[in-house]
Design an enzyme around this catalytic site. Sequence first.
Site, mmCIF file in Angstrom:
data_model
loop_
_atom_site.group_PDB
_atom_site.id
_atom_site.type_symbol
_atom_site.label_atom_id
_atom_site.label_comp_id
_atom_site.label_asym_id
_atom_site.label_seq_id
_atom_site.Cartn_x
_atom_site.Cartn_y
_atom_site.Cartn_z
ATOM 1 C CG HIS A 64 -2.012 0.911 1.258
ATOM 2 N ND1 HIS A 64 -1.862 2.269 1.317
ATOM 3 C CD2 HIS A 64 -3.346 0.695 1.196
ATOM 4 C CE1 HIS A 64 -3.048 2.850 1.295
ATOM 5 N NE2 HIS A 64 -3.964 1.916 1.229
ATOM 6 C CG HIS B 138 -0.346 5.709 9.788
ATOM 7 N ND1 HIS B 138 -0.731 6.882 9.168
ATOM 8 C CD2 HIS B 138 1.001 5.718 9.780
ATOM 9 C CE1 HIS B 138 0.342 7.555 8.803
ATOM 10 N NE2 HIS B 138 1.405 6.878 9.163
ATOM 11 C CD GLU C 211 -2.852 10.538 9.198
ATOM 12 O OE1 GLU C 211 -3.921 9.952 8.955
ATOM 13 O OE2 GLU C 211 -1.748 9.952 9.153
ATOM 14 C CG HIS D 6 -7.096 9.652 13.287
ATOM 15 N ND1 HIS D 6 -7.408 9.160 12.045
ATOM 16 C CD2 HIS D 6 -8.162 9.377 14.079
ATOM 17 C CE1 HIS D 6 -8.603 8.595 12.084
ATOM 18 N NE2 HIS D 6 -9.084 8.714 13.298
ATOM 19 C CG HIS E 101 -4.963 6.817 12.356
ATOM 20 N ND1 HIS E 101 -3.891 7.462 12.914
ATOM 21 C CD2 HIS E 101 -4.746 6.849 11.017
ATOM 22 C CE1 HIS E 101 -3.072 7.884 11.964
ATOM 23 N NE2 HIS E 101 -3.559 7.508 10.794
HETATM 24 FE FE FE2 Z 1 -2.689 7.908 8.869
#
Ligand code: FE2
Length: 458
Positions: free
Chosen positions: A295, A338, A344, A368, A374
Amino acid sequence: MGEKVEELEYQSGFGNHFSSEAIAGALPHGQNSPLVCPYGLYAEQISGTSFTSPRKLNQRSWLYRIKPSVTHEPFKPRVPAHEKLVSEFDGSNSRTNPTQLRWRPVDIPDSPTDFVDGLFTICGAGSSFLRHGFAIHMYAANKGMEDCALCNADGDFLLVPQSGRLWIETECGRLLVSPGEIAVIPQGFRFSIGLPDGKSRGYVAEVFGTHFQLPDLGPIGANGLAAARDFLAPTAWFEDGLRPSYTIIQKFGGELFTAKQDFSPFNVVAWHGNYVPYKYGLQKFCPYNTVLIDHGDPSINTVLTAPTDKPGVALLDFVIFPPRWLVAEHTFRPPYYHRNCMSEFMGLIYGSYEAKVGGFVPGGASLHNCMTPHGPDTTTYEATIARANEMVPSKITDTMAFMFESSLIPRVCNWALESPVLDHDYYQCWIGLKSHFSRLGIDDEVTDDGVHKQGKAL
Ligand code: FE2
């Protein structure tokens, strides 16, 4: 409702030295400000960078107008004061909070509320006075600004309408901005927002001390992501004549001040320069992605970035999650779990977001913060794992989520933490994640009597 919407012309490009004139011959040629401009216009420069900024960063425009913008009465604190705008984040107006935060959409008020009164700060960091920081706002409004224009002396506004179009009059001309499009109003431009669809809601990122620019493309090459030619600047348009009770609202240090004048500030007959409001349609974004394994980081979908002085470290990135094909093999396709040294903030313009089955809905938001964990909710994770052996190319459709990502750590405004739309159960979406751990690795063996013998790799 029923506010006028006309067909508009735009100029294409990003960072161009544009020029536009509403009357032929209104734009001086040969020098920026001749003694007498065509048609008796005043010449006025608006500087978006210091005079001495390097040429490649320098931004300014020359406006040729019927009366200069200095022609107004003194500024006075607006009455009533705006209680929910912040540009200096400290303990008096905001708090630190490392919890995952999520908000349901706010209701659009029934009482008459224009863009200015409907604007409220969610979170931010730094200081507009010190020219370093950002603020994230949202707005919910139901009527256009009447006989008034806002001038944000604090920073650039990046407007992300989620519901209802914005009809934005600026000193350089007009922009019609629909949900799915964004607009940037650079620091210091006077603008007035009409709402042709009535009730409207959206998000705003504000950056102090820098401007948005296109990200470098690196090994991607010369094409991809947001193309310069898809950014649209207005063409010159002006109003003439008396406006007996026009008000300039100056946002200055997060406070609002008002000054009266008897004419429209949108009296610029011609202009040229590279400091200019603009808009961009997110559907024009050309996404890149992994085409085999693993990813990619979300930075691959950066539309615009407001840089700091450190290479690759953004004061604020604007990143989108648009419709796209997912083709990765042997790879967990939703966003990975993450923790991030950046913070974010996410919003959803329409559709649903790939990592959340419910709870994150259009008009809602999440934050976040720095190093707050998260990732996909339990339902998304389990559904993805269940399909692991039958993975074929799939397309994410009918969605537009976005992220404001900052290297600064935002403080959250008190009213956002005390808001009735704060989702206190957000954490529950991960609580159901169960352990799939098994010590039965490839080097393990199970004896005939069922005893699990630990393998060498363990
Ligand atoms: Fe993230």
